[in-house]
Design an enzyme around this catalytic site. Structure first.
Site: not given
Ligand code: UGA
Length: 413
Positions: A137, A246, A141
């Site tokens: 997947e 993740c 979230e």
């Molecule tokens: C992440 C991946 O984006 C999904 O594609 C994957 O399916 C999922 O992990 C998983 O393995 O289940 P998620 O953990 O929901 O999804 O969160 P993200 O939106 O990717 O953000 C992760 C972290 O990165 C957050 O703490 C966010 O604040 C940080 N982030 C994100 C940044 O610091 N800078 C950015 O530009 C983007």
């Protein structure tokens, strides 16, 4: 078609809702009794848009149970149980193994849990009665159901042609690119994707620290870089670093797989260390002064969720608590163990420093007057997201890598 889904966390429940919406019959298996009871009463146990509507609108297609034996008559059995980190960083497959050992009938099994490369090949040997495929997947979230209904791509990893064709027929209806490959490649694609995104974040955070010193603006730099389609603007938001259930876990697991293969992955290790350093770097922006009170605006690991797993807010709070700084947090949904205020105003009252930790809409749109109740009106914008950054009024504003120190710009330029 009839599907069984074992494990109803974000991945399992989003998958269940997506399949029900697509007209399939689904049986969800959840061993955690409180969670199961909530689901049976139509209540989604975490904040995730759209899922409660599906449970309400498709009651005839969805059954919940705590027994894997209730799934004997399904066409496909999906495994979406958790694969947490062990203390050495490797991936713990206990729940995968426990679930499979309860499956007594011959099944077509789809692995949806994130498992290290090579796992499904190993499971095929351990459980030869079943046929396996990996369909990782890629949902985020806070938009899990939307991502299940319209993913960027579907990856199907199986050595069994009939299984590949069956799944391609089901997922092909989504009208998105399909990648049909071996199980190990599918497992790799999942880890490689998360590791790449996490590395992209660490890359921009490294440059944000340099931009702070040199007097440049990392947001403008990211905007300029992102216009190149080979680079892309997504995941170039500098700030406090990545967290969640993740990225940290998968980076550790990937390094562990490399270690088992007697390899170093220097880029991945550096990205992980950079992420740890970034939280210390943001903490270093808070001065050492006794009696200081710091208000955390936002606690969840990102907006749109109440998930606190590996939330950078907690690491940042630990850094500050070690310096005996008073901490109070506010979040519209998430909860933590440090003191927490019910409103932004209450969190900011009498505070010396506010840190914007999670870029919730209500927090990035706070007007400068919202900070009036502070003892010293100082805002550290740890997500570079505050809407009034360029017009902060009487608020002393500081972002991450945003024009802090023009004096260090080389004089020859
Ligand atoms: C992440 C991946 O984006 C999904 O594609 C994957 O399916 C999922 O992990 C998983 O393995 O289940 P998620 O953990 O929901 O999804 O969160 P993200 O939106 O990717 O953000 C992760 C972290 O990165 C957050 O703490 C966010 O604040 C940080 N982030 C994100 C940044 O610091 N800078 C950015 O530009 C983007």
């Amino acid at each position: 078609m009839k599907f069984g889904i074992i494990g109803l966390g974000y991945v399992g429940l989003a998958t269940l809702c997506g399949l029900a919406k697509a007209g399939h019959e689904v049986i969800g298996v959840e061993k955690d009794q409180p969670r199961l009871l909530r689901l049976m009463s139509g209540d989604v146990p975490f904040h995730e848009p759209g899922m409660a509507d599906v449970l309400r609108d498709y009651p005839g297609s969805i059954t919940f149970t705590d027994s894997i034996t209730d799934t004997e008559s399904v066409d496909y059995l999906i495994l979406a149980v958790g694969t947490p980190s062990k203390s050495d960083g490797s991936c713990d497959l206990t729940f995968v193994d426990a679930a499979l050992s309860e499956v007594k009938s011959k099944q077509k099994i789809i692995i949806r849990s994130t498992v290290p490369p090579g796992t499904t090949d190993m499971l095929s040997i351990m459980y030869p009665a079943h046929t396996f495929a990996v369909v990782p997947e890629f949902l985020q979230e806070g938009r899990a159901l939307a991502d299940v209904l319209k993913p960027h791509r579907v990856v199907i990893g199986s050595d069994n042609l009939e299984m590949c064709e069956g799944l391609a027929g089901i997922y092909g209806r989504l009208g998105v690119p399909l990648v049909c490959t071996s199980p190990i490649d599918a497992e790799f694609i999942k880890y490689a994707s998360n590791a790449f995104l996490a590395t992209k974040i660490s890359f921009i955070n490294d440059l944000a620290r340099l931009a702070d010193k040199a007097g440049a603006d990392i947001t403008t730099i990211a905007d300029g870089m992102g216009l190149d389609p080979r680079i892309g603007r997504a995941f170039l938001n500098a700030g406090l670093g990545y967290g969640g259930s993740c990225f940290p876990k998968d980076m550790h697991a990937l390094l562990n797989v490399a270690h088992e293969n007697e390899l170093d992955l220097p880029v991945i290790s550096a990205a992980m260390h950079s992420n740890d350093a970034q939280m210390g770097y943001v903490a270093s922006k808070v001065e050492h002064k006794s009696g200081l009170k710091v208000a955390f605006l936002g606690l969840a690991f990102k907006p749109g969720t109440d998930d606190m797993r590996d939330a950078p807010s907690v690491t940042l709070a630990h850094h500050l608590a070690l310096r005996e700084i008073d901490i109070i947090g506010y979040d519209p949904l998430a909860k933590w163990d440090y003191p927490q205020a019910m409103t932004v105003e209450a969190a900011l009252k009498g505070a010396d420093v506010a840190i914007l930790v999670t870029e919730w809409d209500e927090l990035v749109n706070l007007k400068p007057e919202a900070f009036d109740g502070m003892r010293t009106k100082r805002l550290i914008d740890a997500r570079n997201a505050w809407k009034y950054a360029r017009d902060p009024g009487t608020v002393q504003y500081e972002g991450i890598g945003r024009m802090q120190n023009k004096a260090n710009t080389p004089s020859s330029m």
